[in-house]
Design an enzyme around this catalytic site. Sequence first.
Site, PDB file in Angstrom:
ATOM      1  N   TYR A 125       0.709  -1.270   0.108  1.00 41.27           N
ATOM      2  CA  TYR A 125       0.035  -0.030   0.136  1.00 41.27           C
ATOM      3  C   TYR A 125       1.066   1.320   0.276  1.00 41.27           C
ATOM      4  O   TYR A 125       0.368   2.405   0.270  1.00 41.27           O
ATOM      5  CB  TYR A 125      -0.938   0.145   1.161  1.00 41.27           C
ATOM      6  CG  TYR A 125      -2.007  -0.948   1.101  1.00 41.27           C
ATOM      7  CD1 TYR A 125      -1.825  -2.313   1.244  1.00 41.27           C
ATOM      8  CD2 TYR A 125      -3.372  -0.638   1.208  1.00 41.27           C
ATOM      9  CE1 TYR A 125      -2.708  -3.190   1.210  1.00 41.27           C
ATOM     10  CE2 TYR A 125      -4.569  -1.444   1.237  1.00 41.27           C
ATOM     11  CZ  TYR A 125      -4.064  -2.825   1.219  1.00 41.27           C
ATOM     12  OH  TYR A 125      -4.814  -3.782   1.146  1.00 41.27           O
ATOM     13  N   LYS A 173       5.635 -14.439   3.852  1.00 47.28           N
ATOM     14  CA  LYS A 173       5.898 -15.235   3.096  1.00 47.28           C
ATOM     15  C   LYS A 173       7.368 -14.967   2.497  1.00 47.28           C
ATOM     16  O   LYS A 173       7.855 -14.826   1.380  1.00 47.28           O
ATOM     17  CB  LYS A 173       5.001 -14.595   1.728  1.00 47.28           C
ATOM     18  CG  LYS A 173       5.003 -15.844   0.377  1.00 47.28           C
ATOM     19  CD  LYS A 173       4.218 -16.785   0.618  1.00 47.28           C
ATOM     20  CE  LYS A 173       4.200 -17.630  -0.555  1.00 47.28           C
ATOM     21  NZ  LYS A 173       3.488 -18.941  -0.347  1.00 47.28           N
TER      22      LYS A 173
END
Length: 340
Positions: A125, A173
């Site tokens: 973002y 991740k």
Amino acid sequence: MPHELTLLPGDGIGPEVTAATVQVIDAAGVDIAWDRHRVIGATAVERGRPALPPDVVDSIQERGTALKGPVTTPVGQGFTSVNVQLRQRLDLYANVRPATTLHGLDTPFDDVDLIIFRENTEGLYSGIEYFDERLDIADSIARITRRGSERIIRFCFEYARAHDRDHVTLAHKANILKKSSGLFLDVGNEVAAEYPEIAYDDRIIDNLCMQLVDNPQQYDCIVSTNLFGDILSDLTAGLVGGLGVTPGANIGDDLAVFEAVHGSAPDIAGQNVANPTAMIRTAAMMLQHIDEPEAAATIEQALFAMYREGDTLTRDVGGDASTAEFADALSDRVAHDVDL
Ligand code: ATP
């Protein structure tokens, strides 16, 4: 002296759920002088103003705390999300989204009680995006910083310590995104070592999602980067009855904006059918924050009683009450403090 707070009803179902929430806060007897701002997002742009007007930012900076309804974000084009702008401009780096079972609601699990701590200002973002028209290639950069990671992870551990929660899980991740998610995980491992009394582990995001829909009770506090946190909080909202019942808060070092997890839900806007529970629980979080714990507890207990009884619930959770009917019944209960 009344509390001086900013109120942003937003658009879509925002004005309906906000009106219901203000009614319930009034019933709890909390004295608030609201500084209301209705012109924001598309409403502001239509009037030739910025989507996030400066007077809104000034109001929150002066008052310190705001209660905010959803503001629609145009998909794929148009202005940058007002929600994202606000979080970045006011540096509200911690997005706190509890997912707690409401007894009485028919959900797959009886006793979910976890909180998602979503980093709110960076990651995917960050707004660093490029589109190469010649090659038809788009890039979105996930910027992760040591400072940004450290403050959200530390916020999560401090929250756990203050609220007697004993387990933090970091979602990442780092097996694929070795640099960005890798940095977040490294910082998490460092910060966790400072909180030996709190159990700590990490999970790869996809594995975590699978475990959450299978056995969510094993989780307590979950901290993650911006996009993973966003998705996780919708997933966990789904475990406890959906977006209509799940609260949220955006918190920085000095300022806080309280807003429910759900968006503006244009499909049901203006029909008096939206569930104001998420916004009302959000307001209860806000009342805790402004040091009105009794009012917060009264509202929450009254809500729990309404759900246990199940007579006056909105459509999304299997009832047939309108937004206004739900608000009237809850306000009545809160004002008279009955059968809690
Ligand atoms: P955003 O992109 O802003 O998150 P969205 O359109 O993806 O918004 P929401 O607006 O949050 O998602 O809601 C998705 C759907 O969930 C809505 O279309 C609506 O049907 C339902 N929903 C969301 N909030 C509520 C609510 N408070 N009461 C009842 N139903 C709701």
